[in-house]
Scaffold this motif. Structure first.
Motif, PDB file in Angstrom:
ATOM      1  N   LEU A   1       1.166  -1.270   0.191  1.00  0.00           N
ATOM      2  CA  LEU A   1       0.094  -0.164   0.056  1.00  0.00           C
ATOM      3  C   LEU A   1       0.662   1.391   0.132  1.00  0.00           C
ATOM      4  N   PHE A   2       1.938   0.830   0.698  1.00  0.00           N
ATOM      5  CA  PHE A   2       2.962   2.202   0.741  1.00  0.00           C
ATOM      6  C   PHE A   2       2.597   2.480  -0.046  1.00  0.00           C
ATOM      7  N   GLY A   3       3.923   1.215  -0.956  1.00  0.00           N
ATOM      8  CA  GLY A   3       4.896   2.052  -2.595  1.00  0.00           C
ATOM      9  C   GLY A   3       3.779   2.234  -3.575  1.00  0.00           C
ATOM     10  N   LEU A   4       2.216   2.209  -3.206  1.00  0.00           N
ATOM     11  CA  LEU A   4       0.895   2.358  -4.401  1.00  0.00           C
ATOM     12  C   LEU A   4       1.172   3.466  -4.195  1.00  0.00           C
ATOM     13  N   ALA A   5       0.907   4.148  -3.267  1.00  0.00           N
ATOM     14  CA  ALA A   5       0.998   5.603  -2.601  1.00  0.00           C
ATOM     15  C   ALA A   5       1.879   6.933  -3.011  1.00  0.00           C
ATOM     16  N   LEU A   6       3.404   5.659  -3.232  1.00  0.00           N
ATOM     17  CA  LEU A   6       4.745   6.244  -3.326  1.00  0.00           C
ATOM     18  C   LEU A   6       4.860   6.532  -4.940  1.00  0.00           C
ATOM     19  N   VAL A   7       4.602   5.241  -5.644  1.00  0.00           N
ATOM     20  CA  VAL A   7       4.707   5.832  -7.135  1.00  0.00           C
ATOM     21  C   VAL A   7       3.097   5.680  -7.254  1.00  0.00           C
ATOM     22  N   ARG A   8       2.177   5.817  -7.276  1.00  0.00           N
ATOM     23  CA  ARG A   8       1.290   6.802  -7.709  1.00  0.00           C
ATOM     24  C   ARG A   8       1.194   8.598  -7.457  1.00  0.00           C
ATOM     25  N   TYR A   9       1.053   8.049  -6.228  1.00  0.00           N
ATOM     26  CA  TYR A   9       0.663   9.319  -5.656  1.00  0.00           C
ATOM     27  C   TYR A   9       2.096  10.888  -5.546  1.00  0.00           C
ATOM     28  N   ILE A  10       3.227   9.544  -5.001  1.00  0.00           N
ATOM     29  CA  ILE A  10       4.087  10.803  -4.716  1.00  0.00           C
ATOM     30  C   ILE A  10       5.674  11.054  -6.248  1.00  0.00           C
TER      31      ILE A  10
ATOM     32  N   SER B   1       4.937  -0.959 -13.755  1.00  0.00           N
ATOM     33  CA  SER B   1       3.972  -0.031 -12.587  1.00  0.00           C
ATOM     34  C   SER B   1       4.000  -0.602 -11.110  1.00  0.00           C
ATOM     35  N   TYR B   2       3.326  -1.952 -11.222  1.00  0.00           N
ATOM     36  CA  TYR B   2       2.881  -2.428  -9.955  1.00  0.00           C
ATOM     37  C   TYR B   2       4.449  -2.741  -9.416  1.00  0.00           C
ATOM     38  N   VAL B   3       5.265  -3.298 -10.288  1.00  0.00           N
ATOM     39  CA  VAL B   3       6.351  -3.668  -9.835  1.00  0.00           C
ATOM     40  C   VAL B   3       7.565  -3.199  -8.677  1.00  0.00           C
ATOM     41  N   ALA B   4       7.501  -2.146  -9.472  1.00  0.00           N
ATOM     42  CA  ALA B   4       7.907  -0.803  -8.787  1.00  0.00           C
ATOM     43  C   ALA B   4       7.381   0.113  -7.549  1.00  0.00           C
TER      44      ALA B   4
ATOM     45  N   GLN C   1       5.336  -2.488  -6.194  1.00  0.00           N
ATOM     46  CA  GLN C   1       5.884  -3.204  -4.393  1.00  0.00           C
ATOM     47  C   GLN C   1       6.936  -3.622  -4.185  1.00  0.00           C
ATOM     48  N   LEU C   2       8.041  -2.844  -4.837  1.00  0.00           N
ATOM     49  CA  LEU C   2      10.296  -2.830  -4.483  1.00  0.00           C
ATOM     50  C   LEU C   2       9.617  -1.620  -3.724  1.00  0.00           C
ATOM     51  N   PHE C   3       9.832  -0.419  -4.385  1.00  0.00           N
ATOM     52  CA  PHE C   3       9.852   0.778  -3.500  1.00  0.00           C
ATOM     53  C   PHE C   3       8.735   0.775  -1.996  1.00  0.00           C
ATOM     54  N   GLY C   4       7.512  -0.342  -2.162  1.00  0.00           N
ATOM     55  CA  GLY C   4       6.616   0.349  -0.581  1.00  0.00           C
ATOM     56  C   GLY C   4       7.781  -1.155   0.018  1.00  0.00           C
ATOM     57  N   LEU C   5       8.697  -2.332  -0.182  1.00  0.00           N
ATOM     58  CA  LEU C   5       9.274  -3.330   0.733  1.00  0.00           C
ATOM     59  C   LEU C   5      10.608  -1.971   1.048  1.00  0.00           C
ATOM     60  N   ALA C   6      10.959  -1.216  -0.018  1.00  0.00           N
ATOM     61  CA  ALA C   6      12.273  -0.429   0.725  1.00  0.00           C
ATOM     62  C   ALA C   6      12.203   0.755   1.564  1.00  0.00           C
ATOM     63  N   LEU C   7      10.913   1.215   0.896  1.00  0.00           N
ATOM     64  CA  LEU C   7      10.017   2.122   2.834  1.00  0.00           C
ATOM     65  C   LEU C   7       9.609   1.595   3.779  1.00  0.00           C
TER      66      LEU C   7
END
Lengths: 204, 204
Positions: free
Chosen positions: A163-172, B157-160, B162-168
């Motif tokens: 969910l955080f990743g979705l927010a990061l990529v889509r909105y930030i 985009s979805y992969v990005a 999930q990966l960004f969220g994991l890092a976060l």
């Protein structure tokens, strides 16, 4: 979201006039204490002492530590209320409800405030710790309790990561095509991942 | 990663001594231009003009725009190289290789530099745009091309996300138990989500 600071025209609850001066001081003290000690270790008593007021006044104005945190951080929504609503329905469609609700909140005017909060939590170490302790204690722990599956804490961490990743990529970061994709499509595509994290057996 | 700034003992390519002074100026000009115009619109010619040097000198020192970006942002790794390696193996285990490699890089000393980059991209609007344009043009587009599946851009985009969220969650917010979980466990649990985003049919 309405600013937590009361204005003379909007109070009208018959409190003594001096009260309106203590609210900003209490909120500032709360922000300091939460940032310095983290969400778990900062107490209502600490915050009252820092603000130079009686703890009873603080309870009177803000209720619990959870509520004080929401006000001090200017959180536009109480995540606990949302989580409670989500957990009430069909467990097999929990993933879908979670993604749909999450994106609906971010697509609403509250989204801008949430983006500000994530930006500050990510860029500022004490804010990160504060937010993650608040999430763990006040939002995720009740979910874990209600889910009643093995590895519930770990599962909830994975949900938070997606969910955080979705927010990061889509909105930030606003990476395309996810930034402009229709909400319904994103819900359909991402829900199975969330559902798997929450309820399906892990192969290990 | 070797620092991009040459030291007297390590140069020895017979360049005139004055060159070493232009590198910091070029890197500073590159950071300004990328931040101001975004990755896609900033050109080598713009950056050379801002630094007051000949574009040929800039090519000589840094090669392509992609390489100049890596040096200017002090990126500890070239994501393109990693992506190329990942795509080379068995497509059915691509999800597993991606998560394993991603976590291995973040667990290495390079992780601190990456965390700094994500913090700055998230907290600073021009950095966000710059990073997402670089990701889209220079990292994700080649993946999309090679995957050869429908909706490849959306999948990436979805992969990005999930990966960004994991890092976060694991490295920046450090939310437990994900922050302390063993890498192998996280790989096993998250890989099926990545695999689904990349190669399985979306139900829609």
């Amino acid at each position: 979201m309405a600013a937590p600071r009361p204005t003379p025209g909007r109070r009208g609850r018959g409190r003594p006039a001096g009260d309106s001066d203590t609210r900003p001081a209490i909120l500032a003290a709360a922000r300091n204490c939460f940032a310095e000690r983290g969400y778990d270790r900062a107490t209502i008593r600490d915050i009252a002492a820092t603000a130079g007021v009686d703890p009873a006044l603080l309870h009177h104005h803000f209720g619990t530590k959870h509520e004080l945190f929401l006000a001090a951080m200017r959180l536009p929504i109480d995540p606990t209320d949302i989580v409670r609503g989500l957990l009430a329905g069909d467990p097999d469609r929990l993933g879908e409800r979670i993604v749909d609700t999450f994106l609906t909140v971010w697509d609403s005017p509250a989204g801008a405030a949430l983006a500000g909060m994530v930006r500050s939590a990510v860029s500022h170490e004490p804010s990160s710790r504060m937010l993650s302790e608040f999430m763990a204690t006040s939002v995720l722990a009740p979910v874990v309790k209600q889910l009643g599956v093995r590895d519930a804490k770990m599962r909830v961490s994975y949900v938070a990561s997606q969910l955080f990743g979705l927010a990061l990529v889509r909105y930030i970061l606003r990476l395309e095509p996810l930034a402009s994709a229709k909400r319904d499509r994103v819900v359909t595509d991402v829900a199975p991942s969330i559902q798997r994290y929450l309820t399906e057996p892990f192969t290990r």
